[in-house]
Design a protein around this motif. Structure first.
Motif, PDB file in Angstrom:
ATOM      1  N   GLU A   1       0.851  -1.206   0.000  1.00 51.86           N
ATOM      2  CA  GLU A   1       0.000   0.000   0.000  1.00 51.86           C
ATOM      3  C   GLU A   1       0.879   1.245   0.000  1.00 51.86           C
ATOM      4  OE1 GLU A   1      -3.613   0.548   1.107  1.00 51.86           O
ATOM      5  OE2 GLU A   1      -4.084  -1.483   0.481  1.00 51.86           O
TER       6      GLU A   1
ATOM      7  N   THR B   1       7.243   5.062 -11.846  1.00 49.64           N
ATOM      8  CA  THR B   1       6.210   5.836 -12.551  1.00 49.64           C
ATOM      9  C   THR B   1       6.567   6.018 -14.014  1.00 49.64           C
ATOM     10  OG1 THR B   1       5.471   7.007 -10.572  1.00 49.64           O
ATOM     11  CG2 THR B   1       5.023   8.066 -12.674  1.00 49.64           C
TER      12      THR B   1
ATOM     13  N   GLY C   1      -1.108   5.985 -17.305  1.00 51.06           N
ATOM     14  CA  GLY C   1       0.081   5.605 -16.546  1.00 51.06           C
ATOM     15  C   GLY C   1       0.417   6.539 -15.407  1.00 51.06           C
TER      16      GLY C   1
ATOM     17  N   LEU D   1       0.283   2.252 -18.649  1.00 46.21           N
ATOM     18  CA  LEU D   1      -0.438   1.309 -17.796  1.00 46.21           C
ATOM     19  C   LEU D   1      -1.547   2.029 -17.021  1.00 46.21           C
ATOM     20  CD1 LEU D   1       2.478  -0.806 -16.240  1.00 46.21           C
ATOM     21  CD2 LEU D   1       1.105  -1.316 -18.266  1.00 46.21           C
ATOM     22  N   ILE D   2      -2.750   1.549 -17.131  1.00 45.74           N
ATOM     23  CA  ILE D   2      -3.874   2.143 -16.401  1.00 45.74           C
ATOM     24  C   ILE D   2      -3.813   1.749 -14.930  1.00 45.74           C
ATOM     25  CG2 ILE D   2      -6.391   2.352 -16.262  1.00 45.74           C
ATOM     26  CD1 ILE D   2      -5.109   3.539 -18.783  1.00 45.74           C
ATOM     27  N   GLN D   3      -3.397   0.520 -14.657  1.00 47.32           N
ATOM     28  CA  GLN D   3      -3.257   0.038 -13.283  1.00 47.32           C
ATOM     29  C   GLN D   3      -1.826  -0.444 -13.063  1.00 47.32           C
ATOM     30  OE1 GLN D   3      -6.369  -2.963 -12.893  1.00 47.32           O
ATOM     31  NE2 GLN D   3      -7.608  -1.509 -11.732  1.00 47.32           N
ATOM     32  N   TYR D   4      -1.385  -0.309 -11.820  1.00 49.99           N
ATOM     33  CA  TYR D   4      -0.040  -0.764 -11.485  1.00 49.99           C
ATOM     34  C   TYR D   4       0.042  -2.276 -11.633  1.00 49.99           C
ATOM     35  CZ  TYR D   4       4.489  -0.846  -9.182  1.00 49.99           C
ATOM     36  OH  TYR D   4       5.832  -1.009  -8.917  1.00 49.99           O
ATOM     37  N   ASP D   5       1.052  -2.754 -12.344  1.00 55.18           N
ATOM     38  CA  ASP D   5       1.237  -4.181 -12.568  1.00 55.18           C
ATOM     39  C   ASP D   5       2.701  -4.529 -12.310  1.00 55.18           C
ATOM     40  OD1 ASP D   5       1.613  -6.765 -13.587  1.00 55.18           O
ATOM     41  OD2 ASP D   5       0.182  -6.489 -15.220  1.00 55.18           O
ATOM     42  N   HIS D   6       2.938  -5.204 -11.190  1.00 51.85           N
ATOM     43  CA  HIS D   6       4.315  -5.560 -10.805  1.00 51.85           C
ATOM     44  C   HIS D   6       5.049  -6.264 -11.934  1.00 51.85           C
ATOM     45  CE1 HIS D   6       7.648  -7.609  -8.755  1.00 51.85           C
ATOM     46  NE2 HIS D   6       7.179  -8.713  -9.290  1.00 51.85           N
TER      47      HIS D   6
ATOM     48  N   MET E   1       5.641   3.026 -15.844  1.00 49.42           N
ATOM     49  CA  MET E   1       4.190   3.002 -16.077  1.00 49.42           C
ATOM     50  C   MET E   1       3.803   3.927 -17.225  1.00 49.42           C
ATOM     51  SD  MET E   1       2.396   3.010 -12.313  1.00 49.42           S
ATOM     52  CE  MET E   1       0.750   2.936 -13.032  1.00 49.42           C
TER      53      MET E   1
ATOM     54  N   PRO F   1       0.111   7.856 -11.864  1.00 50.78           N
ATOM     55  CA  PRO F   1      -0.468   7.470 -10.571  1.00 50.78           C
ATOM     56  C   PRO F   1      -1.135   8.671  -9.885  1.00 50.78           C
ATOM     57  CG  PRO F   1       1.836   6.803 -10.753  1.00 50.78           C
ATOM     58  CD  PRO F   1       1.565   7.760 -11.866  1.00 50.78           C
ATOM     59  N   LYS F   2      -2.035   8.387  -8.995  1.00 48.31           N
ATOM     60  CA  LYS F   2      -2.727   9.426  -8.232  1.00 48.31           C
ATOM     61  C   LYS F   2      -1.730  10.207  -7.366  1.00 48.31           C
ATOM     62  CE  LYS F   2      -6.490   9.924  -4.872  1.00 48.31           C
ATOM     63  NZ  LYS F   2      -7.427   9.195  -3.973  1.00 48.31           N
TER      64      LYS F   2
END
Length: 310
Positions: free
Chosen positions: A37, A214, A260, A222-227, A217, A262-263
Motif C-alpha cells: 500500500e 512511474t 500511466g 499502464l492504467i493500473q499498477y502491474d508488478h 508506467m 499514478p494518483k
C-alpha cells in the motif's frame, strides 16, 4: 519448549512523499508479497523553507499509520520494522512527530541514516540478481541514493522529486528543467568523484523509488499498477526526456488524465524526470531497468537475517 514464529510480517516506510506498507510471508529465505500500500502524505512538503513538518502532514500521517495497523491486524502479521527517511532526518520537529506516533499508536519509528537507506534499497533491488553487474539508484521525494557494492560506494544526496519541485516550479506544475538539470549535475559533481564510481564493469543500472517506477508506467501507458510489467522494464533516457518535456507542457489537470499517471504524482513527476535525465547523463547510461523491489524488500530481508542469526 515449542517456539512458534509468525512468518507473516509487515514493514512500513515513512518517506518524504508517501508512507508505504508491505505485508509479506517469509518462506525460507524467500518473500511472498501479500499486500503493498502507498498513501501520499507529503511529509517533506515545504521542509526546505520552513525546516519543519507541517501539522496537516502529521495529521494525515497518523491517519495512514492507523489504517495500516488495522490491515496488519487483519492479516495476523507481525510488525517488524517502521523506518523514517529523508524528511524525518531533516525536520526540526522530528522528535515531536515521533513522540506523537508512539503516544497515539504505540509505534516506535527508527529514523535511519542515508547510508542505511541506500543499503536497504540495494538489498531489495538486487533480490535474485548478481550484485557485481549492477549499479543501483533510489530516487525519492527528498533524497537520491547511489549504491555500487564493488567499490563500496554508498551515497545519499539531498536531491529529490519533491525538493526539486518546490525549488524550481511555479506551483502550476511547470518546472524549470534547465535549472533542475544544472542543479543535479552540480550536486553530483560536488558529492561524487566520477572516476571512483567503478562503472566500467557495470552492465546494468537499476532504478527504484516512485519516480523510477512511474516512468515505467508512463512509457507503457499502464492504467493500473502491474508488478510483472514494471519489474525489470527498461526505459531509455531518450524516452524519459520526451515524456518529461511533454508533461511539462500540460496543466496538472491534464496530467491526471495521462495513461500511466499514478494518483497524487502529477505535480512532482516532471521534477523527478528532470533529476533522472541529469542523473543518467552524469552516469553515462542510456537508460535503466525499473524495480519495485526496493527498501521495503530490503527491510524484510533484514528481518530474515535476524531470524537466521538467532
Amino acid at each position: 519448549m515449542i517456539i512458534i514464529i509468525n512468518n507473516t510480517v509487515a514493514v512500513i516506510d515513512i518517506g518524504s512523499n508517501s508512507i508505504r506498507l508491505m505485508i509479506a510471508k517469509i518462506e525460507g529465505q524467500s518473500i511472498k508479497e501479500l499486500v503493498k500500500e502507498l498513501e501520499t502524505t507529503r511529509m517533506g512538503e515545504g521542509l526546505g523553507k520552513s525546516g519543519y513538518i507541517k501539522p496537516d502532514a502529521t495529521y494525515k500521517s497518523l491517519s495512514v499509520l492507523s489504517h495500516y495497523l488495522d490491515l496488519i491486524e487483519n492479516y495476523g502479521a507481525k510488525l517488524c520494522s517502521v523506518i523514517g527517511t529523508s524528511a524525518l532526518r531533516e525536520a526540526s520537529n522530528s522528535k515531536d512527530f515521533l513522540k506523537k506516533v508512539k503516544h497515539k499508536l504505540g509505534i516506535e519509528v527508527e529514523v535511519i541514516s542515508g547510508t542505511k537507506e541506500a543499503l536497504l534499497s540495494a538489498k531489495g533491488a538486487l533480490y535474485d540478481k548478481t550484485p557485481e553487474k549492477y549499479l543501483v539508484f533510489d530516487l525519492g521525494g527528498g533524497s537520491l541514493e547511489l549504491i555500487n557494492k564493488d567499490v563500496e560506494l554508498v551515497k545519499s544526496i539531498q536531491i529529490g522529486a519533491v525538493k526539486m519541485y518546490e525549488k524550481f516550479s511555479d506551483y502550476t506544475g511547470y518546472v524549470d528543467l534547465d535549472k533542475i538539470y544544472n542543479e543535479v549535475m552540480k550536486v553530483l559533481e560536488t558529492n561524487i568523484e566520477y572516476n571512483k564510481l567503478g562503472l566500467g564493469s557495470k552492465e546494468y543500472l537499476v532504478g527504484v523509488g516512485g519516480t523510477a517506477t512511474t516512468f515505467a508506467m508512463l512509457d507503457q501507458k499502464l492504467i493500473q499498477y502491474d508488478h510483472n510489467k514494471i519489474q525489470e522494464y527498461y526505459i531509455s533516457n531518450e524516452r524519459i526526456s520526451e515524456i518529461t518535456l511533454r508533461l511539462n507542457n500540460l496543466s496538472l489537470e491534464e496530467r491526471k488524465k495521462v495513461a500511466g499517471m499514478p494518483k497524487n504524482r502529477e505535480d512532482i513527476i516532471v521534477s523527478g524526470g528532470g533529476v533522472l535525465w541529469a542523473l543518467l547523463d552524469y552516469l553515462s547510461y542510456d537508460g535503466y531497468y525499473a524495480s519495485d523491489r526496493d527498501l521495503l524488500y530490503g527491510m524484510i530481508f533484514e528481518e530474515i537475517s535476524r531470524r537466521l542469526n538467532t
